[in-house]
Structures are given as structure tokens and as C-alpha cells.
Enzyme design. Sequence first.
Site, short mmCIF file in Angstrom:
data_model
loop_
_atom_site.label_atom_id
_atom_site.label_comp_id
_atom_site.label_asym_id
_atom_site.label_seq_id
_atom_site.Cartn_x
_atom_site.Cartn_y
_atom_site.Cartn_z
N ASN A 1 -2.20 -0.01 7.13
CA ASN A 1 -1.68 -1.25 7.48
C ASN A 1 -0.76 -1.90 6.42
O ASN A 1 -0.69 -3.29 6.46
CB ASN A 1 -2.80 -1.96 7.80
CG ASN A 1 -3.82 -2.65 6.82
OD1 ASN A 1 -3.58 -2.10 5.70
ND2 ASN A 1 -4.90 -2.85 7.15
N ARG B 1 -2.73 -14.13 4.11
CA ARG B 1 -3.48 -13.78 5.36
C ARG B 1 -2.52 -13.85 6.64
O ARG B 1 -2.52 -12.84 7.30
CB ARG B 1 -4.83 -14.12 5.50
CG ARG B 1 -5.79 -13.88 4.15
CD ARG B 1 -6.24 -12.60 4.00
NE ARG B 1 -6.73 -11.79 5.16
CZ ARG B 1 -7.35 -10.77 5.24
NH1 ARG B 1 -7.55 -10.02 3.91
NH2 ARG B 1 -7.91 -10.12 6.16
N GLU C 1 -9.92 -9.92 -7.77
CA GLU C 1 -9.09 -9.08 -7.72
C GLU C 1 -7.69 -9.07 -8.56
O GLU C 1 -7.31 -8.21 -8.89
CB GLU C 1 -8.39 -9.18 -6.30
CG GLU C 1 -9.57 -8.43 -5.33
CD GLU C 1 -9.06 -8.63 -3.81
OE1 GLU C 1 -9.68 -8.20 -3.20
OE2 GLU C 1 -7.98 -9.19 -3.48
N ARG D 1 2.34 -6.52 9.20
CA ARG D 1 1.53 -5.63 9.64
C ARG D 1 2.11 -5.34 11.14
O ARG D 1 1.80 -4.10 11.47
CB ARG D 1 -0.11 -5.81 9.79
CG ARG D 1 -0.53 -5.55 8.30
CD ARG D 1 -1.86 -6.01 8.14
NE ARG D 1 -2.71 -5.73 6.95
CZ ARG D 1 -3.78 -6.22 6.64
NH1 ARG D 1 -4.57 -7.10 7.34
NH2 ARG D 1 -4.56 -5.68 5.61
N THR E 1 -6.03 -7.01 10.58
CA THR E 1 -6.04 -5.67 9.90
C THR E 1 -5.53 -4.63 10.79
O THR E 1 -4.89 -3.69 10.27
CB THR E 1 -7.77 -5.30 9.93
OG1 THR E 1 -8.30 -6.52 9.14
CG2 THR E 1 -8.13 -4.07 9.05
N PHE F 1 -15.61 4.03 6.76
CA PHE F 1 -14.28 4.08 6.44
C PHE F 1 -13.92 4.06 4.99
O PHE F 1 -12.90 4.41 4.42
CB PHE F 1 -13.24 3.41 7.23
CG PHE F 1 -13.46 1.97 6.85
CD1 PHE F 1 -12.90 1.41 5.72
CD2 PHE F 1 -14.01 0.92 7.78
CE1 PHE F 1 -12.92 -0.02 5.51
CE2 PHE F 1 -14.11 -0.38 7.55
CZ PHE F 1 -13.44 -0.93 6.41
N LYS G 1 0.56 -1.19 -0.02
CA LYS G 1 0.00 -0.01 0.11
C LYS G 1 0.78 1.10 -0.10
O LYS G 1 1.97 1.06 0.12
CB LYS G 1 -1.01 0.19 1.19
CG LYS G 1 -2.04 -1.26 1.11
CD LYS G 1 -3.06 -1.12 2.42
CE LYS G 1 -4.13 -2.23 2.26
NZ LYS G 1 -4.87 -2.01 3.34
N HIS H 1 -2.38 -5.45 1.41
CA HIS H 1 -3.43 -5.94 1.32
C HIS H 1 -3.43 -7.37 0.99
O HIS H 1 -2.53 -7.98 0.33
CB HIS H 1 -4.25 -5.21 0.09
CG HIS H 1 -5.50 -6.05 -0.53
ND1 HIS H 1 -6.82 -5.90 0.06
CD2 HIS H 1 -5.55 -7.07 -1.62
CE1 HIS H 1 -7.47 -6.56 -0.54
NE2 HIS H 1 -7.12 -7.42 -1.54
N TYR I 1 -12.43 -1.63 -4.14
CA TYR I 1 -13.03 -1.76 -2.74
C TYR I 1 -14.43 -1.69 -2.33
O TYR I 1 -14.87 -1.42 -1.83
CB TYR I 1 -12.35 -0.87 -1.66
CG TYR I 1 -11.04 -1.16 -1.33
CD1 TYR I 1 -10.57 -2.33 -0.50
CD2 TYR I 1 -9.88 -0.50 -1.43
CE1 TYR I 1 -9.55 -2.66 0.24
CE2 TYR I 1 -8.54 -0.67 -1.09
CZ TYR I 1 -8.49 -2.00 -0.34
OH TYR I 1 -7.20 -2.20 0.30
P1 ADP Z 1 -8.34 -6.59 5.68
O1 ADP Z 1 -7.53 -5.72 4.81
O2 ADP Z 1 -7.51 -7.27 6.61
O3 ADP Z 1 -8.80 -7.78 4.91
P2 ADP Z 1 -10.84 -5.25 5.57
O4 ADP Z 1 -11.30 -5.84 4.39
O5 ADP Z 1 -11.67 -5.22 6.74
O6 ADP Z 1 -9.41 -5.51 6.07
O7 ADP Z 1 -10.60 -3.64 5.01
C1 ADP Z 1 -10.21 -3.05 4.18
C2 ADP Z 1 -9.07 -2.12 4.40
O8 ADP Z 1 -9.74 -1.08 5.00
C3 ADP Z 1 -8.18 -2.43 5.54
O9 ADP Z 1 -7.00 -3.07 5.24
C4 ADP Z 1 -7.85 -1.01 6.15
O10 ADP Z 1 -6.83 -0.34 5.09
C5 ADP Z 1 -9.17 -0.27 5.96
N1 ADP Z 1 -9.72 -0.34 7.25
C6 ADP Z 1 -10.35 -1.51 7.75
N2 ADP Z 1 -11.25 -1.18 8.87
C7 ADP Z 1 -10.85 0.00 9.02
C8 ADP Z 1 -11.34 0.90 10.14
N3 ADP Z 1 -12.01 0.67 11.21
N4 ADP Z 1 -10.87 2.32 9.87
C9 ADP Z 1 -10.16 2.78 8.75
N5 ADP Z 1 -9.73 1.82 8.04
C10 ADP Z 1 -10.14 0.39 8.06
MG MG Z 2 -10.40 -7.49 3.19
#
Ligand code: ADP
Ligand code: MG
Length: 137
Positions: free
Chosen positions: A112, A85, A126, A102, A91, A57, A9, A115, A49
Site C-alpha cells: 500500500n 494519515r 519510529e 494509497r 490501509t 500477516f 515502501k 507507512h 513492526y
Molecule cells: P497502517 O499501515 O494503515 O497503519 P497497520 O498498522 O494495521 O496499517 O498494518 C501495517 C501494515 O501491514 C499495512 O500498512 C500493510 O502493509 C500490512 N497489512 C495490514 N493489514 C494487512 C492484511 N490484512 N494483510 C496483509 N497485509 C496487511
Molecule cells: Mg500502522
Amino acid sequence: MERTFAIIKPDAVERNVTGKVIEMIEAGGFKIVGMKKIRLSKCQAEGFYYVHKERPFFGDLCAFMSRGPVIALVLEKENAIADWRTLMGATNPANATEGTIRKVLGVSIEENTVHGSDAPETAAFEIPYFFNQLELV
Ligand code: ADP
Ligand code: MG
């Protein structure tokens, strides 16, 4: 063999730690079968997304993901989706297991660092969002 989709990212590209992430990917036994540096438009980030469009968010996430270049990757190994993962970590970097990407490099729950696809159907959407067949070797 299984393939998954990964992004390094903008927070990681900005801090010059893409090499560290790639080192962890290779040490984890993944083969890099596709890799490119690109900058997403806001619109392209929203398309990527779209499953999160109702989340509070979503706007911030798409602004973050389009604020600078990213490295998009396709990774291959047995059990690649679940193993990537695991190597990424939770996350929220604060909750991530020691030694995960992370935990080591993440800045915040939003910034973080990486992805990863969360299921085979997600990877199937994707990977072709970013790569065509000729780019996967
Ligand atoms: P992951 O990337 O672990 O699969 P998610 O798919 O739930 O997590 O979320 C996608 C991305 O959105 C996260 O990697 C992070 O960059 C952002 N994100 C997730 N939850 C939050 C939050 N509560 N506040 C801000 N950004 C968030
Ligand atoms: Mg995700």
C-alpha cells in the site's frame, strides 16, 4: 509544529513512483526534515513492526518491507501525524478516499505504498529507529 515518520515502501520504489509520492507530500504542506534511501534487513523490519508480531500477516509484511529499498522520511507540519494519515488513505487502497496516496498508487492491502505513524508515541519510537538528531533539518 509536529513531526511524523513516513516510509515510501518497496512497491513504490520498484515502480519508480517515489517522486509522485514526494510531490503529494509537499503539495500537502509537509516540510521534509529528514529523508534517506535504505534497505531494511528482515530483522530490522521485524523490529520496526514488532507491535504486529502476533498478526497473521507479520511474516509476509516483514518479507515485503525488506525485499528492496525504501525511502524513510520525517515530515513536519501542524497536526502532522493525523494529517499524514489522512493523506495516506485507508490501509486497504480499495477502501481509501479518492485522491489519497494509497488510492492513487496503492496496489493491495499489503503493498500500500506508504507507512505513517499512528500516534505521538509511535512517532517517538519510529523517528529515532531510522534517524539521529543531526539528520533532521
Ligand atoms: P497502517 O499501515 O494503515 O497503519 P497497520 O498498522 O494495521 O496499517 O498494518 C501495517 C501494515 O501491514 C499495512 O500498512 C500493510 O502493509 C500490512 N497489512 C495490514 N493489514 C494487512 C492484511 N490484512 N494483510 C496483509 N497485509 C496487511
Ligand atoms: Mg500502522
